[in-house]
Design a protein around this motif. Structure first.
Motif, PDB file in Angstrom:
ATOM      1  N   PHE A  74       0.850  -1.199   0.000  1.00 38.92           N
ATOM      2  CA  PHE A  74       0.000   0.000   0.000  1.00 38.92           C
ATOM      3  C   PHE A  74       0.884   1.245   0.000  1.00 38.92           C
ATOM      4  CE2 PHE A  74      -3.624  -2.687   1.314  1.00 38.92           C
ATOM      5  CZ  PHE A  74      -4.597  -2.143   0.492  1.00 38.92           C
ATOM      6  N   LYS A  75       1.903   1.243   0.839  1.00 39.45           N
ATOM      7  CA  LYS A  75       2.803   2.383   0.949  1.00 39.45           C
ATOM      8  C   LYS A  75       3.513   2.659  -0.390  1.00 39.45           C
ATOM      9  CE  LYS A  75       7.041   3.590   3.386  1.00 39.45           C
ATOM     10  NZ  LYS A  75       6.984   4.716   4.338  1.00 39.45           N
ATOM     11  N   ALA A  76       3.926   1.574  -1.041  1.00 32.00           N
ATOM     12  CA  ALA A  76       4.665   1.712  -2.305  1.00 32.00           C
ATOM     13  C   ALA A  76       3.735   2.064  -3.466  1.00 32.00           C
ATOM     14  CB  ALA A  76       5.414   0.417  -2.609  1.00 32.00           C
ATOM     15  N   GLY A  77       2.426   2.097  -3.204  1.00 33.42           N
ATOM     16  CA  GLY A  77       1.488   2.445  -4.268  1.00 33.42           C
ATOM     17  C   GLY A  77       1.205   1.299  -5.217  1.00 33.42           C
ATOM     18  N   GLU A  78       1.657   0.116  -4.873  1.00 38.63           N
ATOM     19  CA  GLU A  78       1.427  -1.010  -5.775  1.00 38.63           C
ATOM     20  C   GLU A  78      -0.012  -1.500  -5.679  1.00 38.63           C
ATOM     21  OE1 GLU A  78       3.076  -5.364  -6.044  1.00 38.63           O
ATOM     22  OE2 GLU A  78       4.707  -3.915  -6.099  1.00 38.63           O
ATOM     23  N   LEU A  79      -0.588  -1.355  -4.481  1.00 40.95           N
ATOM     24  CA  LEU A  79      -1.999  -1.688  -4.309  1.00 40.95           C
ATOM     25  C   LEU A  79      -2.802  -0.403  -4.406  1.00 40.95           C
ATOM     26  CD1 LEU A  79      -1.743  -4.284  -1.407  1.00 40.95           C
ATOM     27  CD2 LEU A  79      -2.190  -4.729  -3.822  1.00 40.95           C
ATOM     28  N   LYS A  80      -3.694  -0.390  -5.359  1.00 47.93           N
ATOM     29  CA  LYS A  80      -4.541   0.759  -5.618  1.00 47.93           C
ATOM     30  C   LYS A  80      -5.678   0.761  -4.606  1.00 47.93           C
ATOM     31  CE  LYS A  80      -7.356   2.432  -9.487  1.00 47.93           C
ATOM     32  NZ  LYS A  80      -8.671   2.304  -8.831  1.00 47.93           N
ATOM     33  N   GLY A  81      -5.663   1.674  -3.662  1.00 50.50           N
ATOM     34  CA  GLY A  81      -6.682   1.698  -2.620  1.00 50.50           C
ATOM     35  C   GLY A  81      -6.116   2.399  -1.410  1.00 50.50           C
ATOM     36  N   GLU A  82      -7.009   2.689  -0.463  1.00 44.01           N
ATOM     37  CA  GLU A  82      -6.530   3.349   0.743  1.00 44.01           C
ATOM     38  C   GLU A  82      -6.656   2.392   1.912  1.00 44.01           C
ATOM     39  OE1 GLU A  82      -8.485   6.979   1.739  1.00 44.01           O
ATOM     40  OE2 GLU A  82      -7.385   7.154   3.637  1.00 44.01           O
ATOM     41  N   LEU A  83      -5.542   2.145   2.559  1.00 41.53           N
ATOM     42  CA  LEU A  83      -5.569   1.300   3.738  1.00 41.53           C
ATOM     43  C   LEU A  83      -6.033   2.153   4.912  1.00 41.53           C
ATOM     44  CD1 LEU A  83      -5.127  -1.288   5.209  1.00 41.53           C
ATOM     45  CD2 LEU A  83      -2.697  -0.796   5.309  1.00 41.53           C
ATOM     46  N   VAL A  84      -7.284   1.978   5.299  1.00 41.30           N
ATOM     47  CA  VAL A  84      -7.905   2.868   6.269  1.00 41.30           C
ATOM     48  C   VAL A  84      -7.580   2.466   7.702  1.00 41.30           C
ATOM     49  CG1 VAL A  84     -10.121   3.720   7.129  1.00 41.30           C
ATOM     50  CG2 VAL A  84      -9.771   3.379   4.664  1.00 41.30           C
ATOM     51  N   THR A  85      -7.569   1.161   7.971  1.00 41.59           N
ATOM     52  CA  THR A  85      -7.354   0.718   9.350  1.00 41.59           C
ATOM     53  C   THR A  85      -6.894  -0.733   9.387  1.00 41.59           C
ATOM     54  OG1 THR A  85      -8.372   0.547  11.546  1.00 41.59           O
ATOM     55  CG2 THR A  85      -9.748  -0.075   9.691  1.00 41.59           C
ATOM     56  N   VAL A  86      -6.189  -1.049  10.470  1.00 39.43           N
ATOM     57  CA  VAL A  86      -5.849  -2.440  10.758  1.00 39.43           C
ATOM     58  C   VAL A  86      -6.487  -2.781  12.100  1.00 39.43           C
ATOM     59  CG1 VAL A  86      -4.009  -4.084  11.251  1.00 39.43           C
ATOM     60  CG2 VAL A  86      -3.697  -2.351   9.463  1.00 39.43           C
ATOM     61  N   ILE A  87      -7.259  -3.841  12.115  1.00 39.68           N
ATOM     62  CA  ILE A  87      -7.981  -4.260  13.318  1.00 39.68           C
ATOM     63  C   ILE A  87      -7.395  -5.577  13.807  1.00 39.68           C
ATOM     64  CG2 ILE A  87     -10.252  -4.995  14.193  1.00 39.68           C
ATOM     65  CD1 ILE A  87     -11.528  -3.110  12.111  1.00 39.68           C
ATOM     66  N   SER A  88      -7.117  -5.667  15.089  1.00 41.95           N
ATOM     67  CA  SER A  88      -6.508  -6.901  15.597  1.00 41.95           C
ATOM     68  C   SER A  88      -7.080  -7.290  16.946  1.00 41.95           C
ATOM     69  CB  SER A  88      -4.995  -6.728  15.710  1.00 41.95           C
ATOM     70  OG  SER A  88      -4.414  -7.936  16.178  1.00 41.95           O
ATOM     71  N   ASN A  89      -7.122  -8.581  17.199  1.00 45.25           N
ATOM     72  CA  ASN A  89      -7.540  -9.076  18.509  1.00 45.25           C
ATOM     73  C   ASN A  89      -6.358  -9.170  19.481  1.00 45.25           C
ATOM     74  OD1 ASN A  89      -6.600 -11.102  16.785  1.00 45.25           O
ATOM     75  ND2 ASN A  89      -7.629 -12.724  17.931  1.00 45.25           N
ATOM     76  N   HIS A  90      -5.196  -8.710  19.041  1.00 45.03           N
ATOM     77  CA  HIS A  90      -4.032  -8.655  19.920  1.00 45.03           C
ATOM     78  C   HIS A  90      -3.334  -7.309  19.719  1.00 45.03           C
ATOM     79  CE1 HIS A  90      -4.276 -12.879  21.034  1.00 45.03           C
ATOM     80  NE2 HIS A  90      -4.549 -13.136  19.763  1.00 45.03           N
TER      81      HIS A  90
ATOM     82  N   VAL B  49       2.069  -1.498  12.733  1.00 49.18           N
ATOM     83  CA  VAL B  49       1.036  -0.794  11.971  1.00 49.18           C
ATOM     84  C   VAL B  49       1.252   0.714  12.082  1.00 49.18           C
ATOM     85  CG1 VAL B  49      -1.442  -0.342  11.820  1.00 49.18           C
ATOM     86  CG2 VAL B  49      -0.616  -2.670  12.237  1.00 49.18           C
ATOM     87  N   GLU B  50       1.543   1.161  13.281  1.00 47.20           N
ATOM     88  CA  GLU B  50       1.709   2.603  13.493  1.00 47.20           C
ATOM     89  C   GLU B  50       2.995   3.118  12.878  1.00 47.20           C
ATOM     90  OE1 GLU B  50       0.889   3.008  17.691  1.00 47.20           O
ATOM     91  OE2 GLU B  50      -1.274   2.902  17.322  1.00 47.20           O
ATOM     92  N   MET B  51       4.017   2.264  12.843  1.00 47.26           N
ATOM     93  CA  MET B  51       5.268   2.600  12.152  1.00 47.26           C
ATOM     94  C   MET B  51       4.983   2.984  10.693  1.00 47.26           C
ATOM     95  SD  MET B  51       8.475  -0.093  12.005  1.00 47.26           S
ATOM     96  CE  MET B  51       8.359  -1.129  10.538  1.00 47.26           C
ATOM     97  N   PHE B  52       3.983   2.352  10.119  1.00 51.74           N
ATOM     98  CA  PHE B  52       3.620   2.662   8.730  1.00 51.74           C
ATOM     99  C   PHE B  52       2.561   3.770   8.657  1.00 51.74           C
ATOM    100  CE2 PHE B  52       5.780  -1.293   7.880  1.00 51.74           C
ATOM    101  CZ  PHE B  52       6.195  -1.207   6.567  1.00 51.74           C
ATOM    102  N   GLY B  53       2.240   4.342   9.827  1.00 51.95           N
ATOM    103  CA  GLY B  53       1.305   5.473   9.822  1.00 51.95           C
ATOM    104  C   GLY B  53      -0.143   5.091   9.578  1.00 51.95           C
ATOM    105  N   VAL B  54      -0.505   3.868   9.894  1.00 48.72           N
ATOM    106  CA  VAL B  54      -1.882   3.423   9.663  1.00 48.72           C
ATOM    107  C   VAL B  54      -2.583   3.299  11.024  1.00 48.72           C
ATOM    108  CG1 VAL B  54      -3.318   1.546   8.777  1.00 48.72           C
ATOM    109  CG2 VAL B  54      -1.224   2.209   7.558  1.00 48.72           C
TER     110      VAL B  54
END
Lengths: 284, 284, 284, 284
Positions: C108-124, C131-136
Motif C-alpha cells: 500500500f505504501k509503495a502504491g502497488e496496491l490501488k486503494g486506501e488502507l484505512v485501518t488495521v484491526i486486531s484481537n491482539h 502498523v503505526e510505524m507505517f502510519g496506519v
C-alpha cells in the motif's frame, strides 16, 4: 461440433475496431465463441482473435472473406481467416534425437494435435523404423557440406508438392538456408534447448553447466535467418542443482523440450499465434 | 537449542575422506545432525558440509580446529569451521529501490535471517526513514564520478571497523571497484534482475520485453570483477505474456528479486554455500 | 493517466452481446483499452470486463450507468461500473503473524496496491507498533468466547462508518460469524495456508508434513459461511522434500502466503475479479 | 561404467552410524560415489543411501551382505543391498488411457528407465497394438465383478512366475484387492490425477473444475489398502484458469501424469526411495 470461423487481425489501434468486427459478426447472425484482443500501447497496434459458430451465419463460407474485406481495408488490417474444418499439413524434420519426435508422433496419433502429419524428413536413417511404426511416410534426405543446397532444393520441392503448411524442427541438427527460411516465413517452428536468449547456439547444456546456473530451460520459436533469434512462442524451465551433471541436465531438458515444442505446435495449428515485431501474441 | 559446529570442506576426491571426517567426530563423541557431500566427478573434487552437536563433544570448542588440522592436511582440504553461536555481521547497500531492502529489514527483524544487520549504506537519502523506522543505523555515502574512489575508501573503512562479514547489494545501482570486490571476495551478494546469463548489464526487463520472452527471472550471485559473471547462488522465474508491459515485468520481477535475494542471504548466513570454479555448491 | 471506466458484466450467453456493448462505447466516442470476455459453455453464461478511456467520451461520467441500463436490461446483465478515479477503502484484520501484514503495508505504501488502507484491526496488541510505524490507524478489538458477538458488532460499526469496501484477513486467526460474512459478501479476502481443497481447517502444514506431500501451497479466497470453501482467487505452491520439517514448511509457506494474498487483493482492487457459482473469473 | 553397490539403510538414530558405515567401506578399499543421509528428528530415525565403486573393493560381491551384517545388527538397521548390475523386472497395468503407457514404453526403449519391461497387462484389448509395436508382450486379463478374484489370481501367478519386482499402474482403472496389494507391498506405483490429498477417488478433474481451483496436479504413490492414501513419491502441478474446461484440465493433466509417473518409476528403479511411516525419503 459445428464448423467455426476464426479471424486473426492486427492493425493500427483506432477507436471502433472491436465494435466494427463484432458488429459484422452479429449482424450476420454469428454466435461468437471466443474473442480475445490485445493492444500494444507502446507501438499502438491492435491485435485480435475472434472465433464464431458458422451454423446460422448468413454469409456462405466462401464469401465471408469478400464480405469482410471493406472493414479490413477501412482499418488497414492484416488478417487471416481460418475455418475449423481446415486441416493443416505438417512435416517434421529430425536428425537422431528421438524424444521430440516420439512426443509429436504420439500427439498426432492421439488426435491432440489438430493437423495431418504428412511426412518426416531426416538426414539420417536411424529414426526411420520409429516413424514407420507410427505409419507415417519417412523421407531420407542426407546432407553433406557439398550437397546441402541440392538437398534443400529437393526438400522444398517435396514440401511444396505436399502442400505443407507447417514445418517442425524436432531437434533437427542442421541450419536451414536463408532461402528455405524465407520460403516458409513464420511456418517453421524450432525447439532450442536453452532458455533463450541465454545460450544461443551449440551445446547449451554444457554451457549452462559451466556457468553454474540453477535453472535450465527450453524455447520454441519461429525460425528466422538469424540463429535462435526468431519470435519466441513458448518457454519453460526446470530446476537443477550442483548435483546435476551435464548428462542430468540433458535428461531433464528432454522433458522440457518435448512439452514446450508440443505446446507451440498445438497453438500454431489452432491459429492462436500472431507474429509481429519479432515477437508473438499467443491467444491461448 | 544446543550449540553446533559445522565444517565446510573441499578437497581432491580420494578414498576414505568421509570415513575419516565422520570417524573424527564419532571418536570424540559428536552427534552428527546433518551431513551432505558432493563429488564433482568431472574435476574430481570432493565437497562436504557436516554439522554436529557440541554437547558431549570431547574436544573443547577452541581446540577443534587444531585437532582437525592433521586430517585437513592429509587430504589437502580447504575448510571452514563455523559455530552456531557465531553471529555474522551484515551490511546492506541500497540506492532508491526499496522492495529488496524492506524484505531484508523484515526478515532480519523477524529473526528469519540469522545474523546482525549492522548498517545500511546508501548513495541516496531516500530510504533513510525506512531504515531508521526499523531501528537500523543508516549511512549516507553519496557517489559521483569524481568522488567515487574516496567514497569507496570510506565505505571500506566503515565495513572493516564494523567487522562486516557479508555485504548485500539490494538493488544497489553502483558498480564496485575491483579493489572493493577483491577485499570482500565471496562475501558480496548481488541481485540481478534477469535470468543470468541472459540480459547481463543494464535494463534487463526492457530487453526481455524487446526480445519477447515468455518467462523472466532474477539471479543472486557473488560479485566478482566481471559484471554479472560471479558464481550464481539462486535463481527463480515467473511467466509473462504478450499482455505484460515493461512496467508489468518490473512489478512481477520485484517479487522474484526480493525472494531470490533473501534465499541467497539466508543460505550464506547459515554456511550452506561453497564457491569453486565460479560456481556454487548449495548444501540446502 | 486519463480516467477510465470499467464494466464488469455477467449474463446468459446470447448472440450479439459483445457487439452491443462495444457498439455502445464506440458510438459514444470511447476508446477501448482492454476487453476480455469469457463464456462458460457448460452453464451458458457470458462474462466480460471492458475498460475504456473517458477522455472524449460523449456521455458524462455521472450518466453512463443510466445510458447503459437499457442494454443491461435487454441482456439480463448483472453488471458493475467502476471508474479509475475511485479509491477503494480497505481494512486489514490480523492476529499475531506479521508476514502478510508487512507485505500489505509495504505494498500500500509503495502504491502497488490501488486503494486506501484505512485501518488495521486486531484481537491482539502485538502488531500495533508495526502498523503505526507505517502510519496506519490501529484498532485493538479483543475477542473472547463471551464477547465475540459484541466485538463483531463493534467491528461492523467501524467498517461501515469508515465506508470499507474490502476486508483482508491477513492470517486472522478468528472465524467470522455468518452475519458478518453476509454483510460483506465477496468483499472479504482470506489467505489459507494450504493448497485448497487439501487441508481445510487448522494446522495445514502439520497435516501436510504428516501426509508426506512433496508440494505445499497457499490459497486466497473470498470468505463464505463455510470454512475454507469460498471462491478461490489465487493459489501458488512450492516444493518440499523429506528434509523439510514442519517448521521449514511453515517458513516456506510464509513466502507463498504473502504473495498469493497480495495478488488476490491487487486483482480485487483493480476490479478484475467476478464471482459466480462459488468460483472466480480473473480478468488478469 | 564399473559396477557399484548401494546400501539403503534406516535405523534408530544414534551416534556413530555414519562413521561405522563409511569406515566399513573405506577399510575394504571402496570408493564412495554418493552418500546421502537424513535424520527424522521428530521420530529419531536415521536414513541413508550410500553407493560405492566395487572395483578394488576387497570383499567379493557375494559376501558383502554377510560382512555388513554385524554393523546392521549393532545399529538395528533395516537395510537393502543392491548392485548396479541388477536389472529390475517391471510389469505395467493399463486400461484404455494410453499417455502414461506411451511415455513408459518410450523411456524403457530409450534406456532412460533402468529395468526390463517384461509385460503389459490390461483389462482391455485396446492398447495391445501399441504394446506390441514396441515389442513388449501383452497379456489380456479381462475383469468383471464376477471374475475379479480369479483374474487377480491369474495375474499374481504371472507376476510371480516372471519374477516381477515392480508393478506400475499407468492409469489402471481397477482397484486392487488387499491381498494383491499386500503381496507386492511398496512395489506397486500408481499415478493419481490430482494433487493428493485433494480429490481422492474418482473424477478429480471434474471436481477440481467444480471447486474452481487455480492449479491442478498429479501424484505418484505406492499403493496401499486405502485408496489414494499410500506413501507419496512425487507430485507436480500446472496452472489453470477460468478459461480451462474440464477437457482442458484433463489434457493439461495428462502431461503432468506421465512425467510424474516416469520420475517415480525412475527413482524406484535406481533404489532411491525409502518408505517409512507412510511417507517416502527420496535420495535424488
Amino acid at each position: 461440433m459445428a464448423e467455426t470461423a476464426t479471424l486473426l487481425i492486427s492493425c493500427p489501434d483506432r477507436k471502433g475496431i472491436l465494435a466494427e468486427v463484432t458488429g459484422f459478426i452479429a449482424r450476420n447472425g454469428g454466435n461468437i465463441l471466443h474473442a480475445d484482443q490485445h493492444i500494444d500501447f507502446q507501438k499502438s497496434i491492435f491485435f485480435m482473435r475472434i472465433e464464431w459458430d458458422l451454423s446460422g451465419f448468413k454469409i456462405p463460407k466462401g464469401e465471408i472473406e469478400k464480405a469482410f474485406r471493406p472493414i479490413a481495408q477501412q482499418f488497414k488490417m492484416n488478417y487471416q481467416l481460418h475455418f475449423s474444418s481446415e486441416v493443416k499439413r505438417v512435416a517434421i524434420f529430425v536428425s537422431k534425437y528421438d524424444h521430440c519426435l516420439y512426443e509429436l508422433l504420439y500427439r498426432f496419433k492421439a488426435g491432440e494435435l489438430k493437423g495431418e502429419l504428412v511426412t518426416v524428413i531426416s538426414n539420417h536413417r536411424d529414426l526411420q523404423p520409429v516413424v514407420e511404426m507410427f505409419g507415417v511416410p519417412f523421407v531420407y534426405s542426407p546432407k553433406s557440406r557439398e550437397n546441402k543446397r541440392e538437398a534443400e532444393e529437393r526438400e522444398i520441392e517435396i514440401l511444396e508438392r505436399e502442400g505443407i503448411d507447417l514445418i517442425v524442427l524436432a531437434r533437427y541438427m542442421q541450419i536451414l538456408s536463408d532461402r528455405f527460411v524465407n520460403r516458409f516465413r513464420n511456418r517453421i517452428i524450432n525447439i532450442h534447448h536453452s532458455f533463450l536468449p541465454a545460450f544461443v547456439g551449440a551445446k547449451p547444456y554444457h554451457r549452462a553447466y559451466e556457468r553454474g546456473v540453477k535453472i535450465i530451460g527450453a524455447t520454441s520459436h519461429y525460425v528466422t535467418e538469424e540463429l535462435d533469434q526468431g519470435p519466441i512462442i513458448e518457454q519453460d524451465v526446470v530446476r537443477v542443482t550442483h548435483r546435476d551433471s551435464v548428462e542430468d541436465m540433458i535428461r531433464k531438458g528432454r522433458d522440457l523440450e518435448k512439452l514446450v515444442l508440443a505446446r507451440a505446435v498445438k497453438w500454431h495449428l489452432e491459429n492462436k499465434v500472431l507474429v509481429y515485431d519479432n515477437k508473438t501474441v499467443i491467444f491461448e
